[in-house]
Design a protein around this motif. Structure first.
Motif, PDB file in Angstrom:
ATOM      1  N   ASP A  30      12.935  -0.853   4.460  1.00 34.06           N
ATOM      2  CA  ASP A  30      12.078   0.035   5.240  1.00 34.06           C
ATOM      3  C   ASP A  30      12.003   1.368   4.513  1.00 34.06           C
ATOM      4  OD1 ASP A  30      11.264  -1.435   7.647  1.00 34.06           O
ATOM      5  OD2 ASP A  30      13.416  -1.573   8.008  1.00 34.06           O
ATOM      6  N   GLU A  31      10.806   1.730   4.107  1.00 33.97           N
ATOM      7  CA  GLU A  31      10.608   2.932   3.316  1.00 33.97           C
ATOM      8  C   GLU A  31      10.669   4.186   4.188  1.00 33.97           C
ATOM      9  OE1 GLU A  31       8.938   0.173   3.038  1.00 33.97           O
ATOM     10  OE2 GLU A  31       9.112  -0.405   0.960  1.00 33.97           O
ATOM     11  N   SER A  32      11.266   5.234   3.644  1.00 35.42           N
ATOM     12  CA  SER A  32      11.282   6.508   4.352  1.00 35.42           C
ATOM     13  C   SER A  32      10.024   7.324   4.053  1.00 35.42           C
ATOM     14  CB  SER A  32      12.525   7.313   3.984  1.00 35.42           C
ATOM     15  OG  SER A  32      12.546   7.603   2.602  1.00 35.42           O
ATOM     16  N   PHE A  33       9.316   6.975   2.977  1.00 39.72           N
ATOM     17  CA  PHE A  33       8.049   7.628   2.663  1.00 39.72           C
ATOM     18  C   PHE A  33       7.112   6.614   2.036  1.00 39.72           C
ATOM     19  CE2 PHE A  33       5.097   9.387  -0.412  1.00 39.72           C
ATOM     20  CZ  PHE A  33       4.393  10.268   0.386  1.00 39.72           C
ATOM     21  N   VAL A  34       5.868   6.649   2.473  1.00 33.07           N
ATOM     22  CA  VAL A  34       4.795   5.866   1.864  1.00 33.07           C
ATOM     23  C   VAL A  34       3.573   6.774   1.803  1.00 33.07           C
ATOM     24  CG1 VAL A  34       3.336   3.823   2.070  1.00 33.07           C
ATOM     25  CG2 VAL A  34       5.699   3.727   2.862  1.00 33.07           C
ATOM     26  N   GLU A  35       2.924   6.828   0.662  1.00 40.81           N
ATOM     27  CA  GLU A  35       1.713   7.628   0.514  1.00 40.81           C
ATOM     28  C   GLU A  35       0.729   7.184   1.595  1.00 40.81           C
ATOM     29  OE1 GLU A  35      -2.048   8.966  -0.417  1.00 40.81           O
ATOM     30  OE2 GLU A  35      -1.624   6.844  -0.681  1.00 40.81           O
ATOM     31  N   PRO A  36       0.199   8.100   2.391  1.00 40.80           N
ATOM     32  CA  PRO A  36      -0.623   7.730   3.554  1.00 40.80           C
ATOM     33  C   PRO A  36      -1.811   6.821   3.232  1.00 40.80           C
ATOM     34  CG  PRO A  36      -0.009  10.034   3.694  1.00 40.80           C
ATOM     35  CD  PRO A  36       0.431   9.553   2.330  1.00 40.80           C
ATOM     36  N   GLY A  37      -2.496   7.059   2.143  1.00 35.61           N
ATOM     37  CA  GLY A  37      -3.627   6.201   1.796  1.00 35.61           C
ATOM     38  C   GLY A  37      -3.188   4.779   1.490  1.00 35.61           C
ATOM     39  N   PHE A  38      -2.046   4.648   0.802  1.00 40.75           N
ATOM     40  CA  PHE A  38      -1.514   3.317   0.490  1.00 40.75           C
ATOM     41  C   PHE A  38      -1.097   2.611   1.773  1.00 40.75           C
ATOM     42  CE2 PHE A  38       1.898   0.384  -0.731  1.00 40.75           C
ATOM     43  CZ  PHE A  38       1.258  -0.347  -1.724  1.00 40.75           C
ATOM     44  N   GLU A  39      -0.445   3.335   2.659  1.00 42.25           N
ATOM     45  CA  GLU A  39      -0.025   2.741   3.928  1.00 42.25           C
ATOM     46  C   GLU A  39      -1.232   2.260   4.737  1.00 42.25           C
ATOM     47  OE1 GLU A  39       3.178   3.631   7.428  1.00 42.25           O
ATOM     48  OE2 GLU A  39       2.172   5.358   6.533  1.00 42.25           O
ATOM     49  N   ALA A  40      -2.302   3.027   4.737  1.00 45.18           N
ATOM     50  CA  ALA A  40      -3.519   2.621   5.448  1.00 45.18           C
ATOM     51  C   ALA A  40      -4.117   1.365   4.817  1.00 45.18           C
ATOM     52  CB  ALA A  40      -4.544   3.762   5.437  1.00 45.18           C
ATOM     53  N   TRP A  41      -4.141   1.314   3.483  1.00 40.47           N
ATOM     54  CA  TRP A  41      -4.675   0.141   2.789  1.00 40.47           C
ATOM     55  C   TRP A  41      -3.866  -1.105   3.122  1.00 40.47           C
ATOM     56  CZ3 TRP A  41      -2.128  -2.600  -1.201  1.00 40.47           C
ATOM     57  CH2 TRP A  41      -2.904  -3.627  -1.767  1.00 40.47           C
ATOM     58  N   VAL A  42      -2.530  -0.991   3.150  1.00 40.17           N
ATOM     59  CA  VAL A  42      -1.695  -2.139   3.499  1.00 40.17           C
ATOM     60  C   VAL A  42      -2.037  -2.599   4.909  1.00 40.17           C
ATOM     61  CG1 VAL A  42       0.670  -2.889   4.000  1.00 40.17           C
ATOM     62  CG2 VAL A  42       0.204  -1.596   1.913  1.00 40.17           C
ATOM     63  N   GLY A  43      -2.138  -1.669   5.844  1.00 40.63           N
ATOM     64  CA  GLY A  43      -2.475  -2.027   7.213  1.00 40.63           C
ATOM     65  C   GLY A  43      -3.811  -2.738   7.344  1.00 40.63           C
ATOM     66  N   GLU A  44      -4.776  -2.358   6.526  1.00 43.16           N
ATOM     67  CA  GLU A  44      -6.090  -3.002   6.550  1.00 43.16           C
ATOM     68  C   GLU A  44      -6.082  -4.366   5.887  1.00 43.16           C
ATOM     69  OE1 GLU A  44      -8.486  -0.143   4.526  1.00 43.16           O
ATOM     70  OE2 GLU A  44      -8.307   1.335   6.134  1.00 43.16           O
ATOM     71  N   SER A  45      -5.129  -4.601   4.985  1.00 39.39           N
ATOM     72  CA  SER A  45      -5.116  -5.817   4.163  1.00 39.39           C
ATOM     73  C   SER A  45      -4.294  -6.953   4.749  1.00 39.39           C
ATOM     74  CB  SER A  45      -4.584  -5.488   2.765  1.00 39.39           C
ATOM     75  OG  SER A  45      -5.405  -4.533   2.130  1.00 39.39           O
ATOM     76  N   VAL A  46      -3.479  -6.649   5.742  1.00 37.88           N
ATOM     77  CA  VAL A  46      -2.566  -7.639   6.321  1.00 37.88           C
ATOM     78  C   VAL A  46      -2.981  -7.910   7.762  1.00 37.88           C
ATOM     79  CG1 VAL A  46      -0.159  -8.074   6.949  1.00 37.88           C
ATOM     80  CG2 VAL A  46      -0.684  -6.845   4.851  1.00 37.88           C
ATOM     81  N   GLU A  47      -2.922  -9.184   8.147  1.00 34.56           N
ATOM     82  CA  GLU A  47      -3.250  -9.539   9.546  1.00 34.56           C
ATOM     83  C   GLU A  47      -1.994  -9.816  10.328  1.00 34.56           C
ATOM     84  OE1 GLU A  47      -5.984 -12.826   9.256  1.00 34.56           O
ATOM     85  OE2 GLU A  47      -7.636 -11.453   8.906  1.00 34.56           O
TER      86      GLU A  47
END
Length: 100
Positions: A83-100
């Motif tokens: 579990d990451e303590s930091f994730v670049e916000p744009g990358f985190e948003a992209w992951v959320g959009e890419s996974v169901e």
């Protein structure tokens, strides 16, 4: 945003990584070759393996684990959660959009 740490035989790792992404269990999988040493059935085993880092979401975590357990060639696959303590916000948003 969790990252799954998974080890797999090199011959199986690419297909496992591809399916994790195409079946939307992970947004991205990084594969690195490694040499593993471990104890199995009271023997010390040395294997060429791959380490897979699969970026996923909290909501998809259980499905990712179930998929790996069902499709992995090992009886007891290595699946660990980071579990990451930091994730670049744009990358985190992209992951959320890419996974169901």
């Amino acid at each position: 945003m969790p990252t799954a740490y998974i080890t797999a035989p090199r011959d199986d790792a690419q297909e496992l990584a591809d399916r994790l992404v195409t079946e939307r269990h992970a947004a991205c999988v990084n594969a690195l070759e490694c040499r593993s040493v471990y104890r199995w059935d009271d023997d010390v085993v040395r294997d060429d393996e791959a380490v897979l880092f699969a970026k996923t979401t909290d909501a998809a975590w259980d499905d990712l684990v179930a998929f790996v357990e069902a499709e992995h060639p090992y009886d007891v696959p290595c699946i660990e959660r980071f579990d990451e303590s930091f994730v670049e916000p744009g990358f985190e948003a992209w992951v959320g959009e890419s996974v169901e």
